[in-house]
Design a protein around this motif. Structure first.
Motif, PDB file in Angstrom:
ATOM      1  N   LYS A   1       6.542  -5.252 -18.036  1.00 28.64           N
ATOM      2  CA  LYS A   1       7.025  -6.467 -18.679  1.00 28.64           C
ATOM      3  C   LYS A   1       5.901  -7.106 -19.498  1.00 28.64           C
ATOM      4  O   LYS A   1       4.799  -7.326 -18.999  1.00 28.64           O
ATOM      5  CB  LYS A   1       7.516  -7.459 -17.629  1.00 28.64           C
ATOM      6  CG  LYS A   1       8.102  -8.744 -18.189  1.00 28.64           C
ATOM      7  CD  LYS A   1       9.549  -8.585 -18.595  1.00 28.64           C
ATOM      8  CE  LYS A   1      10.471  -8.464 -17.409  1.00 28.64           C
ATOM      9  NZ  LYS A   1      11.901  -8.473 -17.795  1.00 28.64           N
ATOM     10  N   ILE A   2       6.214  -7.386 -20.766  1.00 21.63           N
ATOM     11  CA  ILE A   2       5.303  -8.147 -21.620  1.00 21.63           C
ATOM     12  C   ILE A   2       5.742  -9.608 -21.555  1.00 21.63           C
ATOM     13  O   ILE A   2       6.893  -9.925 -21.840  1.00 21.63           O
ATOM     14  CB  ILE A   2       5.333  -7.655 -23.077  1.00 21.63           C
ATOM     15  CG1 ILE A   2       4.891  -6.189 -23.150  1.00 21.63           C
ATOM     16  CG2 ILE A   2       4.448  -8.522 -23.962  1.00 21.63           C
ATOM     17  CD1 ILE A   2       5.114  -5.567 -24.517  1.00 21.63           C
ATOM     18  N   ILE A   3       4.836 -10.484 -21.163  1.00 23.64           N
ATOM     19  CA  ILE A   3       5.137 -11.912 -21.076  1.00 23.64           C
ATOM     20  C   ILE A   3       4.149 -12.686 -21.941  1.00 23.64           C
ATOM     21  O   ILE A   3       2.936 -12.523 -21.815  1.00 23.64           O
ATOM     22  CB  ILE A   3       5.077 -12.409 -19.619  1.00 23.64           C
ATOM     23  CG1 ILE A   3       6.231 -11.816 -18.816  1.00 23.64           C
ATOM     24  CG2 ILE A   3       5.113 -13.932 -19.558  1.00 23.64           C
ATOM     25  CD1 ILE A   3       6.279 -12.249 -17.382  1.00 23.64           C
ATOM     26  N   VAL A   4       4.693 -13.493 -22.840  1.00 26.17           N
ATOM     27  CA  VAL A   4       3.890 -14.345 -23.721  1.00 26.17           C
ATOM     28  C   VAL A   4       4.293 -15.786 -23.448  1.00 26.17           C
ATOM     29  O   VAL A   4       5.468 -16.135 -23.565  1.00 26.17           O
ATOM     30  CB  VAL A   4       4.130 -13.993 -25.206  1.00 26.17           C
ATOM     31  CG1 VAL A   4       3.275 -14.885 -26.100  1.00 26.17           C
ATOM     32  CG2 VAL A   4       3.823 -12.520 -25.467  1.00 26.17           C
ATOM     33  N   GLN A   5       3.330 -16.614 -23.044  1.00 27.86           N
ATOM     34  CA  GLN A   5       3.647 -18.025 -22.831  1.00 27.86           C
ATOM     35  C   GLN A   5       2.455 -18.903 -23.171  1.00 27.86           C
ATOM     36  O   GLN A   5       1.307 -18.474 -23.086  1.00 27.86           O
ATOM     37  CB  GLN A   5       4.143 -18.284 -21.417  1.00 27.86           C
ATOM     38  CG  GLN A   5       3.256 -17.851 -20.285  1.00 27.86           C
ATOM     39  CD  GLN A   5       3.933 -18.114 -18.945  1.00 27.86           C
ATOM     40  OE1 GLN A   5       4.760 -19.017 -18.792  1.00 27.86           O
ATOM     41  NE2 GLN A   5       3.579 -17.325 -17.946  1.00 27.86           N
ATOM     42  N   GLY A   6       2.748 -20.129 -23.591  1.00 34.16           N
ATOM     43  CA  GLY A   6       1.695 -21.049 -23.994  1.00 34.16           C
ATOM     44  C   GLY A   6       2.286 -22.334 -24.534  1.00 34.16           C
ATOM     45  O   GLY A   6       3.372 -22.765 -24.124  1.00 34.16           O
ATOM     46  N   ILE A   7       1.598 -22.949 -25.481  1.00 33.78           N
ATOM     47  CA  ILE A   7       1.998 -24.254 -25.989  1.00 33.78           C
ATOM     48  C   ILE A   7       1.975 -24.270 -27.506  1.00 33.78           C
ATOM     49  O   ILE A   7       1.219 -23.544 -28.147  1.00 33.78           O
ATOM     50  CB  ILE A   7       1.072 -25.372 -25.452  1.00 33.78           C
ATOM     51  CG1 ILE A   7      -0.400 -25.072 -25.800  1.00 33.78           C
ATOM     52  CG2 ILE A   7       1.239 -25.563 -23.964  1.00 33.78           C
ATOM     53  CD1 ILE A   7      -1.364 -26.173 -25.434  1.00 33.78           C
ATOM     54  N   SER A   8       2.841 -25.078 -28.069  1.00 30.55           N
ATOM     55  CA  SER A   8       2.795 -25.420 -29.485  1.00 30.55           C
ATOM     56  C   SER A   8       2.828 -26.940 -29.553  1.00 30.55           C
ATOM     57  O   SER A   8       2.858 -27.615 -28.523  1.00 30.55           O
ATOM     58  CB  SER A   8       3.983 -24.812 -30.241  1.00 30.55           C
ATOM     59  OG  SER A   8       5.202 -25.321 -29.729  1.00 30.55           O
TER      60      SER A   8
END
Length: 785
Positions: free
Chosen positions: A763-770
């Motif tokens: 699983k590729i997971i991309v998370q963060g903030i804008s």
């Protein structure tokens, strides 16, 4: 026609009357009095093995980001609250990143990662984040153990009969007994298995919510933890009713939510019959979250009760809340909305009221409404996240309240595209990331991990945490990696969380509250004589092991503050303090680390627990990794401590802990503790992240009279290899990690990494903030033979 006119009128008045809310000042006061500071940490996965490295990125929301400049992370064992590893990392602008090494000797079982920053309120960290995780073994243990409930407690015999069985891997008797230490009802007992490898236990039912039996097993040099939640005989269920709007109103149709839980506070899926004066009028069902919904035309003179259709509970009759003669009943069929929400308001008389949409810190809408006995109100939504619809009278007293989630969109914020869906071993993965949102830029962390290293029950994602978990208490598990994307789940929990943890009275009186004192965690020290008596002079102290030279001076009593920003050390290394002008004296340095004190306090916090369901069988094989996750098996080595070399920590390493593997890789993550490792030589070049790098040497001198301090750690860079050496094993469950990636709108961000020797789904997971939002997206790939 009148309903439509009312909807249009409200839309027209909303913008014009927003600024005239007389409670604007109270919203500002409450926002100051009730801090919404929150911390989320993205860990690469939640199932690990010994010798692995935990990678993470911390994201902080705070009124004053600059005061939070340290992120502390600790690994805590749930069985006994033991802190096994802890480090501190620099935080800047609300973002921190780092890594934590899992000890080689760690026991399998349930753990959690504890994270907090340096800012405290009333002596406690202002923000705390916990991530549950599992430690499993890739090696074959010397024994297998099972816990089985052979006879469950009944109402007549309130004793659970439990059998512990220990065998070899081949399911044969062990030649020696296994030492067993178990804890139950606050008591610790030590015993051994009998000639059949068994220990029968008779455990009485206790009053606690969870009857938790914890055992530690030790056979020769191997140890393991097992735990089981014991069932109780018939008990009372926890059944609560949540009328939309807050009250059941006489003479109108009320929408009422129902929440059912067992004695362990776990949701219960069941059926129930609604009775009016002993006559059944409706059948109700709760879903997997223990939540159901029904409508009731309430009549004050009648008695309403719910009878559960469930043989597990002692009693099954539950009276509905008291019916009040006047008020407003609300109903929202779709509380999760985008730009508008439709509310049905019902009352038994016409009345003039005021409607607010707010989050107790800011008022989004304020307008007068003339309510008829049944009316639809279409409310504009210009915010994202949780908000409360509150209807008050002319004196600002609440008549009805309901929670909604605004700004919800099913549109993907990111587009993740890989050059293939399926890959062979040791092949390049090309990942392209595009920002679809209206924001111009986002900062994200990226992980590609084996899918079975992400247990759904332990999953945390940045969107669900900031929008739901951090705002609402005691939520049931969503059953998905990203709870916020599960509409059925969000709609269900909002129906039973209509009245928030913040009360209206607390909101009204917030201006009178005194702000609690805010402080920061510190590391202090004192130079004392060998007898622990303070010295009475100024002393110079120097450090070794940090990336820069540090010299400081004590006051006349030997006291000093350690400036953390000058104590940066490489990954998994420590700082060593020496008295510069010791001159043969026996003076020593005593350190007081506020972070270590907080680790001990927070690890034993009763507010933290992982809800577990009762089980009739627990097997230690569940704590083994699958066979395809084979790891490098090293011969057992006994390392004896050499008192003259106090820096030695790994086999084959020098005083700084650096080593070179047989493939000429400096500090190779695949060969920790390999007896073939050798010490690096200053001036020689070695492979670091695939590049030839000059080794500067180990500057730490082998000197006695030191004090070890955990300073600020530098994050370990993730090693991206192309695995061109066929002899080099590549059994890594984390294929890629990057902690600080800038994603810009209308630009494609390219990421490259390689598959390893483990097959299966990743699983590729991309998370963060804008700016003003949180980012989460996932993509699945598969590796085949």
């Amino acid at each position: 026609m009148r309903i439509m006119l009312q909807m249009i009128l409200l839309l027209l008045l909303a913008g014009r009357l927003h600024a005239q809310d007389p409670l604007t000042k109270m919203f500002q006061n409450y926002s100051l009095a009730k801090s919404d500071d929150a911390l989320f940490v993205h860990f690469d996965k939640n199932v690990y093995s010994n010798n692995e490295t935990i990678y993470f990125t911390g994201y902080l929301l705070a009124q004053d980001l600059n005061r939070h400049n340290v992120l502390a992370v600790a690994l805590v064992r749930d069985a006994d609250s033991l802190v096994l590893s802890h480090r501190k990392f620099a935080m800047s602008g609300g973002i921190a990143f780092g890594s934590l090494a899992i000890p080689d000797s760690i026991l399998v079982g349930s753990y959690h990662l504890l994270a907090y920053t340096n800012i405290t309120v009333n002596g406690k960290p202002k923000v705390v984040f916990r991530q549950p995780l599992s430690i499993k073994s890739g090696k074959e243990p010397s024994f297998l153990a099972t816990l089985k409930i052979v006879k469950a407690a009944t109402e007549q015999q309130k004793i659970n009969h439990v059998l512990l069985s220990v065998t070899s891997n081949e399911k044969r008797f062990l030649p020696k007994p296994t030492a067993v230490t178990y804890n139950y009802n606050g008591k610790t007992v030590t015993t051994k298995t009998d000639g059949f490898g068994q220990v029968p236990l008779q455990l009485p039912v206790i009053a606690a919510n969870q009857q938790h039996l914890k055992l530690k097993l030790k056979y020769e040099k191997d140890s393991s933890f097992l735990s089981i939640i014991l069932p109780k005989p018939k008990y009372s269920a926890s059944v609560k009713f949540y009328p939309e709007g807050g009250n059941i109103i006489n003479g109108v149709v009320n929408s009422i939510a129902l929440e059912a839980k067992d004695e362990n506070l776990a949701p219960v899926s069941l059926k129930a019959i609604l009775y009016e004066n002993e006559i059944s009028i409706d059948t109700i069902e709760t879903n997997s979250y223990g939540i159901g919904k029904f409508h009731l035309l309430a009549k004050a003179q009648n008695v309403y009760k719910l009878k559960l259709v469930h043989s597990q509970f002692i009693d099954s009759n539950y009276l509905l809340p008291k019916i009040i003669n006047s008020g407003i009943a609300l109903e929202i069929q779709k509380p999760v909305c985008n730009d508008t929400v439709v509310i049905i308001a019902r009352a038994n008389k016409k009345q003039n009221v005021w409607l607010r949409v707010h989050n107790f810190k800011e008022s989004f809408l304020y307008a007068p409404v003339s309510l008829s006995t049944k009316q639809s109100l279409k409310i504009p939504v210009n915010f994202k996240g949780l908000a409360t619809v509150t209807i008050t009278d002319s004196l600002n007293r609440p008549l009805a309240e309901r929670m909604i989630f605004g700004g919800y969109s099913s549109k993907q914020q990111l587009t993740l595209t890989t050059n293939q869906k399926q890959y062979q071993k040791r092949k390049k993965v090309e990942l392209n990331i595009k920002l679809n949102d209206t924001n111009e830029v986002a900062i994200v962390s990226i992980a590609c991990v084996q899918e079975n290293r992400l247990e759904v029950s332990k999953m945390n994602d940045i969107q669900s945490y900031f929008y739901l978990y951090n705002q609402l208490d005691q939520l049931p598990a969503s059953g998905s990696l990203n709870a916020l994307q599960n509409l059925d789940y969000v709609n269900s929990i909002l129906s039973v969380k209509g009245w928030r943890r913040y009360t209206w009275n607390e909101f009204i009186t917030s201006a009178d509250k005194v702000k609690p004192p805010i402080d920061s965690l510190k590391i202090t020290g004192q130079v004392v004589h060998d007898s622990d008596k303070p010295i009475k002079k100024t002393v110079s102290i120097i450090s070794l092991g940090s990336t820069n030279f540090l010299q400081l001076y004590t006051d006349n009593a030997g006291n000093f503050n350690l400036p953390l920003n000058e104590t940066t050390t490489p990954f998994n290394k420590k700082l060593y303090l020496f008295i510069a002008d010791k001159n043969g004296s026996t003076d020593k340095i005593k350190i007081s680390d506020d972070y270590e004190k907080q680790n001990l306090l927070l690890s034993k916090s009763p507010s933290y627990f992982t809800l577990q369901l009762p089980s009739t069988l627990v097997n230690s094989e569940e704590l083994k990794l699958s066979s395809k996750e084979k790891i490098l098996q090293l011969k057992e080595v006994t390392i004896t401590k050499n008192n003259s070399d106090f820096f030695s920590s790994k086999f084959g390493a020098n005083g700084c802990g650096d080593y070179v593997c047989t493939y000429n890789i400096l500090n190779c993550p695949n060969h920790i503790g390999d007896p073939k490792n050798r010490e690096p030589i200053a001036g020689q070049t070695y492979l670091v992240n695939g590049k030839q790098t000059l080794y500067p040497g180990c500057s730490v001198e082998k000197t006695q009279g030191y004090t070890v301090v955990n300073g600020l750690s530098i994050a370990k860079e993730f090693y991206v290899s192309d695995y061109k050496q066929p002899e080099e094993p590549a059994y890594f469950s984390t294929l890629y990690w990057n902690y600080l990636n800038k994603i810009e709108k209308n630009k494609t961000t390219a990421v490259e990494f390689y598959t390893g020797d483990i097959t299966g789904k990743f699983k590729i997971i991309v998370q963060g903030i804008s700016k003003g939002d949180f980012i989460y997206q996932e993509q699945l790939i598969e590796i085949k033979e």
